[in-house]
Design a protein around this motif. Structure first.
Motif, PDB file in Angstrom:
ATOM      1  N   ILE A   1     -11.217  31.680 -28.814  1.00 20.01           N
ATOM      2  CA  ILE A   1     -11.214  33.163 -27.680  1.00 20.01           C
ATOM      3  C   ILE A   1     -12.686  32.906 -27.269  1.00 20.01           C
ATOM      4  O   ILE A   1     -13.540  32.358 -27.686  1.00 20.01           O
ATOM      5  CB  ILE A   1     -11.298  34.184 -28.557  1.00 20.01           C
ATOM      6  CG1 ILE A   1      -9.894  35.023 -29.897  1.00 20.01           C
ATOM      7  CG2 ILE A   1     -11.668  35.021 -27.948  1.00 20.01           C
ATOM      8  CD1 ILE A   1     -10.363  35.737 -30.668  1.00 20.01           C
ATOM      9  N   ASP A   2     -12.362  33.026 -25.940  1.00 21.96           N
ATOM     10  CA  ASP A   2     -13.249  33.266 -25.085  1.00 21.96           C
ATOM     11  C   ASP A   2     -14.128  34.711 -24.746  1.00 21.96           C
ATOM     12  O   ASP A   2     -12.873  35.005 -23.932  1.00 21.96           O
ATOM     13  CB  ASP A   2     -13.671  31.833 -24.323  1.00 21.96           C
ATOM     14  CG  ASP A   2     -14.347  32.147 -22.718  1.00 21.96           C
ATOM     15  OD1 ASP A   2     -14.667  32.980 -22.436  1.00 21.96           O
ATOM     16  OD2 ASP A   2     -15.051  30.955 -22.752  1.00 21.96           O
ATOM     17  N   SER A   3     -14.535  35.214 -25.160  1.00 17.55           N
ATOM     18  CA  SER A   3     -15.296  36.617 -24.877  1.00 17.55           C
ATOM     19  C   SER A   3     -15.860  37.066 -24.078  1.00 17.55           C
ATOM     20  O   SER A   3     -17.043  36.744 -25.640  1.00 17.55           O
ATOM     21  CB  SER A   3     -13.921  37.285 -26.071  1.00 17.55           C
ATOM     22  OG  SER A   3     -14.102  39.394 -25.680  1.00 17.55           O
ATOM     23  N   GLU A   4     -17.201  37.341 -23.006  1.00 17.14           N
ATOM     24  CA  GLU A   4     -18.391  38.002 -23.170  1.00 17.14           C
ATOM     25  C   GLU A   4     -18.553  38.716 -24.363  1.00 17.14           C
ATOM     26  O   GLU A   4     -19.595  39.014 -24.537  1.00 17.14           O
ATOM     27  CB  GLU A   4     -18.470  38.267 -22.023  1.00 17.14           C
ATOM     28  CG  GLU A   4     -19.895  38.455 -21.561  1.00 17.14           C
ATOM     29  CD  GLU A   4     -20.223  38.990 -19.976  1.00 17.14           C
ATOM     30  OE1 GLU A   4     -20.925  40.051 -19.808  1.00 17.14           O
ATOM     31  OE2 GLU A   4     -18.956  39.039 -19.514  1.00 17.14           O
ATOM     32  N   GLN A   5     -18.207  39.632 -24.213  1.00 11.77           N
ATOM     33  CA  GLN A   5     -18.476  40.974 -25.705  1.00 11.77           C
ATOM     34  C   GLN A   5     -17.173  41.103 -26.677  1.00 11.77           C
ATOM     35  O   GLN A   5     -17.386  42.606 -26.602  1.00 11.77           O
ATOM     36  CB  GLN A   5     -19.100  41.665 -24.989  1.00 11.77           C
ATOM     37  CG  GLN A   5     -20.321  42.249 -25.718  1.00 11.77           C
ATOM     38  CD  GLN A   5     -21.105  43.672 -25.407  1.00 11.77           C
ATOM     39  OE1 GLN A   5     -21.528  43.281 -23.747  1.00 11.77           O
ATOM     40  NE2 GLN A   5     -21.255  44.773 -25.878  1.00 11.77           N
TER      41      GLN A   5
END
Length: 280
Positions: free
Chosen positions: A203-207
């Motif tokens: 998972i690449d998730s900023e926030q």
């Protein structure tokens, strides 16, 4: 079953209220709602060129068929429809339908696709468009490649595996979601969700992962993720990577290789209710 072959059908409601017919190599050209109120229909190597082709229909099987981009809002209020080896190029398909199967289907314009639909089965589908599967229930997905923001908003009882989701703000307001062996790329993943589980996911998730009740993460990687788990309850997160930062989790346990920053505001949460461990 009667067969209709190699026909060019035109005019509004060209085949209205037809039953037990197989259409082969047939084009539905200008004219709205050609197969409205139909049942027990099979379509093989057909083309839809205009709007609303399958409304209020039931028991439909579709093979090797193409919806052109002008065949908008093509399938609404329809029950028991299966589509195989086809291209659906028009937006706003499958709204308020029941028992929908899509297999080996390409959807280049999946805007507002599969809204408020129950009992959806998706396998080997490639789609591009925002608001995919909004407010739908009982969804089973294997090998979906989706490029489009805000997917699954408000969806319930969703099972996803072996998929790639490039979607900003995915899984908002969802309930009872399990995602396995998948890659998710986005910004604010899962906000306001309930009972979300991620297993062996990257998972690449900023926030991501904020304002969630009951989130479980098993052997997941969180890349480029900061301020995560904000005001989440009942966290069970085993993260097989570093986390940039964690902010104000309400309760549960978080384990990661390393956490760059841990923010605990005692005026908002009780830090003793969350266990935070790092493997370093």
């Amino acid at each position: 079953m009667k067969e209709i072959k190699e026909q060019l059908l035109t005019g509004e409601r060209a085949e209205y209220n037809k039953h037990n017919i197989k259409y082969i190599d047939t084009t539905f050209a200008d004219g709205e709602s050609p197969l409205k109120e139909c049942s027990d229909i099979e379509l093989n190597n057909c083309i839809f060129k205009w709007k609303y082709p399958l409304w209020y229909s039931k028991n439909i099987k579709v093979y090797n068929t193409t919806w052109l981009d002008t065949a908008r809002s093509g399938v609404w209020y329809t029950k028991n429809i299966s589509v195989y080896d086809s291209i659906i190029a028009a937006p706003k398909q499958f709204r308020r339908c029941e028992n929908v199967t899509l297999e080996n289907v390409t959807i280049p314009n999946a805007q507002e696709f599969l809204w408020t639909t129950k009992d959806v089965n998706i396998k080997n589908v490639t789609a591009s468009g925002d608001y995919f599967l909004m407010n739908s229930e009982n969804v089973s997905i294997d090998n979906l490649k989706l490029n489009g923001n805000y997917c699954f908003d408000g969806a319930k009882h969703v099972r996803i595996k072996n998929s790639i989701l490039n979607s900003k703000d995915s899984f908002w307001n969802t309930e009872d979601v399990v995602v396995e062996n998948s890659t998710i790329i986005g910004e604010y993943l899962g906000w306001n969700g309930k009972n979300l589980t991620f297993i062996n996911c990257v998972i690449d998730s900023e926030q991501g992962m904020c304002y969630i009740d009951n989130i479980k993460m098993i052997n997941c990687k969180l890349l480029n993720t900061n301020l995560c788990f904000e005001l989440c309850k009942d966290i069970d997160a085993n993260i097989d990577s570093n986390i940039d930062s964690v902010k104000n989790p309400i309760s549960g346990k978080i384990t990661a290789n390393k956490i760059g920053e841990i923010i605990l505001d005692k005026e908002m949460i009780d830090p003793s209710k969350t266990i935070i461990e790092t493997k370093d």
